[in-house]
Design a protein around this motif. Sequence first.
Motif, PDB file in Angstrom:
ATOM      1  N   PRO A  28      -5.808 -40.726  28.637  1.00 16.64           N
ATOM      2  CA  PRO A  28      -5.277 -39.400  28.327  1.00 16.64           C
ATOM      3  C   PRO A  28      -4.520 -38.790  29.513  1.00 16.64           C
ATOM      4  CG  PRO A  28      -7.530 -39.577  27.541  1.00 16.64           C
ATOM      5  CD  PRO A  28      -7.245 -40.816  28.354  1.00 16.64           C
ATOM      6  N   PHE A  29      -4.983 -39.078  30.735  1.00 17.22           N
ATOM      7  CA  PHE A  29      -4.304 -38.541  31.911  1.00 17.22           C
ATOM      8  C   PHE A  29      -2.889 -39.092  32.031  1.00 17.22           C
ATOM      9  CE2 PHE A  29      -3.059 -38.818  36.383  1.00 17.22           C
ATOM     10  CZ  PHE A  29      -3.096 -37.465  36.724  1.00 17.22           C
ATOM     11  N   THR A  30      -2.733 -40.417  31.870  1.00 16.72           N
ATOM     12  CA  THR A  30      -1.405 -41.029  31.951  1.00 16.72           C
ATOM     13  C   THR A  30      -0.505 -40.487  30.853  1.00 16.72           C
ATOM     14  OG1 THR A  30      -2.307 -43.037  32.933  1.00 16.72           O
ATOM     15  CG2 THR A  30      -0.140 -43.218  31.905  1.00 16.72           C
ATOM     16  N   LEU A  73       3.031 -38.519  31.495  1.00 15.93           N
ATOM     17  CA  LEU A  73       4.291 -38.943  30.884  1.00 15.93           C
ATOM     18  C   LEU A  73       4.912 -37.835  30.043  1.00 15.93           C
ATOM     19  CD1 LEU A  73       3.531 -42.644  29.892  1.00 15.93           C
ATOM     20  CD2 LEU A  73       4.876 -41.792  31.828  1.00 15.93           C
ATOM     21  N   GLU A  74       4.094 -37.063  29.360  1.00 17.30           N
ATOM     22  CA  GLU A  74       4.615 -35.934  28.571  1.00 17.30           C
ATOM     23  C   GLU A  74       5.233 -34.878  29.485  1.00 17.30           C
ATOM     24  OE1 GLU A  74       1.305 -34.648  26.187  1.00 17.30           O
ATOM     25  OE2 GLU A  74       1.509 -36.338  24.797  1.00 17.30           O
ATOM     26  N   ILE A  75       4.579 -34.586  30.600  1.00 18.02           N
ATOM     27  CA  ILE A  75       5.128 -33.621  31.565  1.00 18.02           C
ATOM     28  C   ILE A  75       6.444 -34.144  32.117  1.00 18.02           C
ATOM     29  CG2 ILE A  75       4.773 -32.585  33.847  1.00 18.02           C
ATOM     30  CD1 ILE A  75       1.743 -32.481  33.115  1.00 18.02           C
ATOM     31  N   GLU A  76       6.463 -35.421  32.498  1.00 19.33           N
ATOM     32  CA  GLU A  76       7.671 -36.027  33.045  1.00 19.33           C
ATOM     33  C   GLU A  76       8.818 -35.973  32.032  1.00 19.33           C
ATOM     34  OE1 GLU A  76       8.219 -40.465  33.506  1.00 19.33           O
ATOM     35  OE2 GLU A  76       8.039 -39.872  35.614  1.00 19.33           O
ATOM     36  N   GLN A  77       8.544 -36.327  30.776  1.00 22.97           N
ATOM     37  CA  GLN A  77       9.588 -36.284  29.743  1.00 22.97           C
ATOM     38  C   GLN A  77      10.120 -34.872  29.557  1.00 22.97           C
ATOM     39  OE1 GLN A  77      11.269 -38.614  27.969  1.00 22.97           O
ATOM     40  NE2 GLN A  77      10.256 -40.202  29.157  1.00 22.97           N
ATOM     41  N   GLY A  78       9.231 -33.885  29.616  1.00 22.80           N
ATOM     42  CA  GLY A  78       9.672 -32.492  29.506  1.00 22.80           C
ATOM     43  C   GLY A  78      10.598 -32.095  30.636  1.00 22.80           C
ATOM     44  N   LEU A  79      10.264 -32.507  31.851  1.00 26.23           N
ATOM     45  CA  LEU A  79      11.118 -32.210  33.002  1.00 26.23           C
ATOM     46  C   LEU A  79      12.466 -32.910  32.878  1.00 26.23           C
ATOM     47  CD1 LEU A  79       8.511 -32.455  35.888  1.00 26.23           C
ATOM     48  CD2 LEU A  79       9.679 -30.395  35.098  1.00 26.23           C
TER      49      LEU A  79
END
Length: 108
Positions: free
Chosen positions: A65-67, A71-77
């Motif tokens: 879940p952490f990874t 990845l979701e945060i990175e994609q948003g950025l």
Amino acid sequence: MGRRPSELWTETVDFSATSVLIIEWTHSNNDNLAGVDLPVLLNSTPAETMAHRRERNRDGKVDSPFTTMVLEIEQGLLASQAHKAAVILSKSGELLSYADYQALMANA
């Protein structure tokens, strides 16, 4: 850069004799960095990114879940910065317009 606070470091580097410096997108397109001449986004969909992480098996916990959260945060950025790219390339090397990028990511 390490994984734990004790493994993080910074160092001063003299680039005065450097003609070309390539910095990875998530770092080079940071609004705090000035002087980027040609912002290039090497895009991959979340599924492509996850597949690549599985292949590398760098962390051993690729499906955690952490990874997934990282990845979701990175994609948003990346999505919030994509409009600034002068060149967008898909993972397969296809040149994308910003509209193409948006369509690709909407269907990802």
